[in-house]
Design an enzyme around this catalytic site. Structure first.
Site, PDB file in Angstrom:
ATOM      1  N   ARG A   1      35.315  21.105   5.047  1.00 52.33           N
ATOM      2  CA  ARG A   1      35.288  21.932   6.245  1.00 52.33           C
ATOM      3  C   ARG A   1      34.273  23.046   6.057  1.00 52.33           C
ATOM      4  NH1 ARG A   1      37.754  26.549   8.610  1.00 52.33           N
ATOM      5  NH2 ARG A   1      38.385  26.218  10.792  1.00 52.33           N
TER       6      ARG A   1
ATOM      7  N   SER B   1      45.073  18.528  14.059  1.00 53.68           N
ATOM      8  CA  SER B   1      45.810  19.786  13.874  1.00 53.68           C
ATOM      9  C   SER B   1      46.800  19.953  15.025  1.00 53.68           C
ATOM     10  CB  SER B   1      44.845  20.971  13.870  1.00 53.68           C
ATOM     11  OG  SER B   1      43.952  20.887  12.781  1.00 53.68           O
TER      12      SER B   1
ATOM     13  N   LYS C   1      42.630  30.683  10.128  1.00 54.26           N
ATOM     14  CA  LYS C   1      42.985  30.483  11.537  1.00 54.26           C
ATOM     15  C   LYS C   1      43.449  31.816  12.120  1.00 54.26           C
ATOM     16  CE  LYS C   1      42.448  25.960  11.765  1.00 54.26           C
ATOM     17  NZ  LYS C   1      41.514  25.299  12.718  1.00 54.26           N
TER      18      LYS C   1
END
Length: 372
Positions: A195, A264, A293
């Site tokens: 990521r 997700s 997040k």
């Protein structure tokens, strides 16, 4: 019409090959040797694949398909073709390549032998036309059947590896990303997500290729965050998609059936939609507040408890999980967890990986997943 050597020269200037009887016999023997060698090659490759289906996966259906294909190939392996064999006079027996001398994982072993079988079947399809009018058709169909077998087997193998994975590392764009990942792999990690939303594509492709090689070496899965194109470019095992990324159905069309797709989720509605859309696994969280997040509120352990009771696909609790709180997450019902900072920023990633896995391995057995 004049004959010159081995050629016919017609009055209109067209030149055609003419094979004297003795030369026809020589060519015939060469074709027989080619067919014999590739029949052996196809049968050997299928047997190697069959052994893994039988003993590694305990899959009767796939091992049975391999056996059926082997027997179908064997029907064409006549005594006439075997009699043309000349092992001592074959220069190919001395040829080798560095990649043939080692196999870094079961996955590379299987892929190498699928390539071997498919190449042999293509040779048999073409040269077989010179031996028997039905041989080319038969091996064309077998080649397509082997393509299907490869798709099913590699997809099944990835699913099995996913099921066995308890710890999931999601990388962050750290300077020492390769060192951290390799250290975690040495600690027993088997699932990694690359990521990186900051680096340019040239560098991202370079890092993804290096991660792919590390995963091959350590027999681990590599998932690419968001980018289906990057996953295809480096032959990754799948992609992970956020709620705002492309639909799972489109990703599946692009990736094919054998790669993994994760999604997700932050609540029960998103979970059920992801499962209905065909996600192979889901992320559940963020369980705790996390800078990764920052825009999403923590779901807490209640969503973990919901997933434990209601998810029909493998799921990973994610979000702020570390060595201090992993047992709370496990007690809430988590069987698998995904981490970012607790490994990417660890001073000793190998030891942290081993500790997290040791705690997860103490968790109660997971309920069976109905779709696998």
């Amino acid at each position: 019409m004049k004959q010159s050597g081995c050629y016919d020269i017609s009055t209109n200037g067209v030149v055609a090959m003419v094979e004297p009887q003795s030369q026809k016999g020589q060519i015939q023997q060469i074709v027989y040797r080619i067919l014999d060698a590739n029949l052996d090659r196809a049968r050997e490759g299928l047997r190697i694949i069959e052994e893994w289906c039988r003993f590694g996966l305990n899959n009767a259906s796939m091992s049975g398909e391999c056996k059926r294909l082997r027997q179908e190939v064997a029907i064409w392996h006549t005594n006439e073709l075997r009699a043309a064999r000349d092992t001592q006079g074959d220069p190919g027996t001395e040829l080798s390549h560095a990649q043939e001398e080692e196999r870094s994982s079961i996955k590379t072993l299987l892929q190498a032998n699928f390539c071997r079988v498919q190449e042999a079947l293509r040779v048999l399809e073409e040269y077989g036309k010179l031996y028997n009018s039905n041989m080319g058709k038969a091996f064309k169909q077998m080649r397509y059947q082997v393509y299907t077998l490869e798709t099913n087997l590699m997809g099944y193998e990835r699913q099995q590896m996913l099921m066995r994975s308890r710890l999931y590392l999601v990388t962050s764009p750290e300077e020492k990303i390769l060192e951290v990942v390799e250290a975690a792999l040495k600690g027993g990690l088997t699932l990694i997500q690359y990521r990186d939303k900051e680096t340019d594509d040239t560098q991202r492709l370079k890092i993804a290729k290096q991660l792919r090689q590390l995963c091959y070496t350590h027999n681990a899965l590599l998932i690419i965050n968001d980018r289906v194109d990057l996953a295809l470019a480096v032959d990754a095992d799948g992609v992970h998609l956020g709620q705002q990324d492309m639909p799972i159905a489109i990703a599946r069309q692009l990736l094919g059936p054998q790669r993994l797709i994760g999604r997700s989720t932050t609540n029960s509605q998103e979970m059920q939609q992801a499962i209905a859309d065909g996600a192979d696994y889901i992320g559940v969280g963020p369980v705790y507040e996390t800078p990764t997040k920052a825009e999403k509120a923590a779901t807490g352990l209640e969503y973990v408890r919901y997933a434990a009771k209601n998810s029909s696909v493998p799921w990973f609790a994610i979000g702020g999980i570390d060595t201090a709180n992993i047992n709370d997450v496990i007690e809430a019902g988590a069987y698998r967890v995904a981490v970012v900072r607790s490994l990417m920023q660890a001073e000793q990633p190998t030891l942290v990986t081993q500790y997290l896995l040791s705690q997860l391995n103490l968790a109660p057995s997971e309920p069976s997943q109905s779709h696998v």
